[in-house]
Motif scaffolding. Structure first.
Motif, mmCIF file in Angstrom:
data_model
loop_
_atom_site.group_PDB
_atom_site.id
_atom_site.type_symbol
_atom_site.label_atom_id
_atom_site.label_comp_id
_atom_site.label_asym_id
_atom_site.label_seq_id
_atom_site.Cartn_x
_atom_site.Cartn_y
_atom_site.Cartn_z
ATOM 1 N N UNK A 50 -22.611 28.858 11.282
ATOM 2 C CA UNK A 50 -22.740 29.741 12.437
ATOM 3 C C UNK A 50 -21.662 29.487 13.480
ATOM 4 N N UNK A 51 -20.781 28.528 13.224
ATOM 5 C CA UNK A 51 -19.746 28.190 14.199
ATOM 6 C C UNK A 51 -18.497 29.042 14.024
ATOM 7 N N UNK A 52 -18.586 30.073 13.231
ATOM 8 C CA UNK A 52 -17.453 30.968 12.984
ATOM 9 C C UNK A 52 -17.563 32.192 13.871
ATOM 10 N N UNK A 53 -16.435 32.684 14.355
ATOM 11 C CA UNK A 53 -16.446 33.869 15.224
ATOM 12 C C UNK A 53 -16.924 35.112 14.486
ATOM 13 N N UNK A 54 -16.833 35.117 13.155
ATOM 14 C CA UNK A 54 -17.214 36.294 12.373
ATOM 15 C C UNK A 54 -18.665 36.252 11.908
ATOM 16 N N UNK A 55 -19.433 35.227 12.321
ATOM 17 C CA UNK A 55 -20.834 35.104 11.918
ATOM 18 C C UNK A 55 -21.757 35.649 12.992
ATOM 19 N N UNK A 56 -22.730 36.426 12.555
ATOM 20 C CA UNK A 56 -23.713 37.034 13.448
ATOM 21 C C UNK A 56 -25.097 36.834 12.850
ATOM 22 N N UNK A 57 -26.116 36.988 13.677
ATOM 23 C CA UNK A 57 -27.494 36.846 13.228
ATOM 24 C C UNK A 57 -28.248 38.129 13.545
ATOM 25 N N UNK A 58 -29.024 38.600 12.571
ATOM 26 C CA UNK A 58 -29.877 39.778 12.747
ATOM 27 C C UNK A 58 -31.303 39.410 12.357
ATOM 28 N N UNK A 59 -32.275 40.055 12.973
ATOM 29 C CA UNK A 59 -33.669 39.941 12.546
ATOM 30 C C UNK A 59 -33.998 41.193 11.733
ATOM 31 N N UNK A 60 -34.595 40.998 10.568
ATOM 32 C CA UNK A 60 -34.958 42.109 9.691
ATOM 33 C C UNK A 60 -36.217 42.777 10.233
ATOM 34 N N UNK A 61 -36.209 44.089 10.220
ATOM 35 C CA UNK A 61 -37.370 44.863 10.662
ATOM 36 C C UNK A 61 -37.731 45.842 9.556
ATOM 37 N N UNK A 62 -38.913 45.684 8.987
ATOM 38 C CA UNK A 62 -39.351 46.590 7.939
ATOM 39 C C UNK A 62 -39.409 45.916 6.581
ATOM 40 N N UNK A 63 -39.751 46.709 5.567
ATOM 41 C CA UNK A 63 -39.989 46.145 4.238
ATOM 42 C C UNK A 63 -39.110 46.764 3.151
#
Length: 145
Positions: A50-63
């Motif tokens: 996660x220490x990379x500028x190109x890394x992002x985090x998303x939360x999944x919504x739905x199935x």
């Protein structure tokens, strides 16, 4: 009224000082009584890169992606600097919103496909109206939710 999607924020600035102690290996098969217990520590920032500028985090919504192992409220790590290819799970912008889908190339045409055999989702042609935003690299699930 369609709200604009929230803009992802890079997490490269997160402090890498948090380290978690590894207790040992937890066997998923037959446990060994001679199991070695490690006394190491890991950084989730380093482990998930996660220490990379190109890394992002998303939360999944739905199935729509449960057959691919992604469930509602899971968290995914997405890389923007990976070239998406056939079979990758991707985050894409479709009709102004973020979606998670699997990229499938059939007869040279890229499609975004849901992975839930219990539901019916139309495949989306990944044409000029669709932006494949990034490639999912890892996921995290809270089993208490």
């Amino acid at each position: 009224m369609l709200l604009p999607p929230m803009q992802p924020v890079p997490i490269a600035a997160v402090s890498s000082g948090l380290r978690l102690r590894i207790i040992g290996a937890a066997g998923a098969g037959f446990p060994s009584p001679a199991q070695d217990w490690a006394d190491d520590a890991i950084s989730l920032i380093e482990l998930l890169r996660l220490d990379r500028a190109a890394s992002f985090v998303f939360r999944i919504s739905g199935s729509s992606m449960i057959d691919a192992g992604l469930h509602d409220n899971d968290v995914v790590v997405v890389d923007r600097d990976v070239t998406p290819s056939n079979g990758h799970i991707v985050i894409a912008i479709v009709e102004g919103g973020f979606v998670v889908r699997q990229l499938a190339v059939r007869q040279g045409v890229p499609f975004l496909e849901a992975r839930n055999s219990r539901m019916s989702y139309a495949a989306t042609v990944a044409d000029d109206a669709v932006e494949v935003w990034g490639v999912v690299r890892a996921s995290v699930r809270d089993y208490q939710r």
